[in-house]
Write an enzyme that holds these catalytic residues in place. Sequence first.
Site, PDB file in Angstrom:
ATOM      1  N   LEU A 179      43.536  50.124  26.776  1.00 16.75           N
ATOM      2  CA  LEU A 179      43.338  48.889  27.546  1.00 16.75           C
ATOM      3  C   LEU A 179      44.116  49.057  28.844  1.00 16.75           C
ATOM      4  O   LEU A 179      45.141  49.751  28.874  1.00 16.75           O
ATOM      5  CB  LEU A 179      43.880  47.672  26.783  1.00 16.75           C
ATOM      6  N   ASP A 180      43.671  48.386  29.914  1.00 17.21           N
ATOM      7  CA  ASP A 180      44.418  48.427  31.167  1.00 17.21           C
ATOM      8  C   ASP A 180      45.771  47.743  30.978  1.00 17.21           C
ATOM      9  O   ASP A 180      45.944  46.925  30.066  1.00 17.21           O
ATOM     10  CB  ASP A 180      43.648  47.684  32.273  1.00 17.21           C
ATOM     11  N   LYS A 181      46.693  48.024  31.898  1.00 10.08           N
ATOM     12  CA  LYS A 181      48.039  47.437  31.802  1.00 10.08           C
ATOM     13  C   LYS A 181      47.969  45.910  31.791  1.00 10.08           C
ATOM     14  O   LYS A 181      48.722  45.231  31.093  1.00 10.08           O
ATOM     15  CB  LYS A 181      48.877  47.936  32.983  1.00 10.08           C
ATOM     16  N   HIS A 229      37.824  51.220  33.016  1.00  9.22           N
ATOM     17  CA  HIS A 229      37.743  49.865  33.590  1.00  9.22           C
ATOM     18  C   HIS A 229      36.340  49.266  33.419  1.00  9.22           C
ATOM     19  O   HIS A 229      35.831  48.570  34.305  1.00  9.22           O
ATOM     20  CB  HIS A 229      38.064  49.867  35.092  1.00  9.22           C
ATOM     21  N   LYS A 267      35.652  45.327  33.917  1.00  5.27           N
ATOM     22  CA  LYS A 267      35.898  44.877  35.299  1.00  5.27           C
ATOM     23  C   LYS A 267      34.806  45.413  36.234  1.00  5.27           C
ATOM     24  O   LYS A 267      34.327  44.704  37.124  1.00  5.27           O
ATOM     25  CB  LYS A 267      37.280  45.351  35.761  1.00  5.27           C
TER      26      LYS A 267
END
Length: 240
Positions: free
Chosen positions: A103-105, A188, A191
């Site tokens: 997962l992204d930060k 990503h 997004k």
Amino acid sequence: MERLDKLLCSQGTLTRSEAGRVIRSGRVTVDGTVCRQPAQKLDPAAHTVAVDGRALGYAEFVYWMLNKPAGILCVSRDPKAPTVVDLLPAEQQRRGLFPAGRLDKDTHGLVLITDDGDFAHRILSPRHHIPKTYHAVLDKPLAEAAADAFRAGPTLEDGTQCLPAQVRVLEPGETPLVEVVIYEGKFHQIKRMFAAVGCHVEWLKRVKMGGLSLDETLEEGACRPLTPEEKSSILTENLP
Ligand code: URA
């Protein structure tokens, strides 16, 4: 049958040579008797191994569910920043743990942490099409055409073609809450899918992997082991 030194390092944070030193110093017992032979072979399921009197709870692999907060890196280790693996309790740290799927930060929610590379491969391989379900808050209402584009398989701004995905609005409004299901894990991806239809993702949370839902009683930053049924449930749902 496994060597005693190998068993010790697979169940904890010791290297093989550290495990050897601990064993030779007489701190390790097998069924209550001190064993100073790092090369001693034993069946870990049939014997009780203890270090300083504390029994190792033997498990070949471990599987943890974590509710990831924003601001934490989804990698095994980082010299500068806290990682999802750092959030496991100190006594549960062992070599080889990693998050199965990134997962992204700034993304919240369900992360599976394991040391079982084969299992992680099965759930992450694009061939298996394990669905991942996310909740997202967008910066503007979603156009009807966006849902159609997702259903057809959206094309990202750099031309990358995605598999068909599903999106539905959970809470309409100027900044709607939507649910998205994807069957792969491109960089990503969520997004970039929304960017391709003119929306910005303001907030993102993974709530489900396959048939496994995030336990909503877990506070952000908290984790717990998966039950065997929960582990199997990850593989029970795939591409409709
Ligand atoms: N898609 C994203 O854009 N970010 C994530 O963290 C996960 C999926």
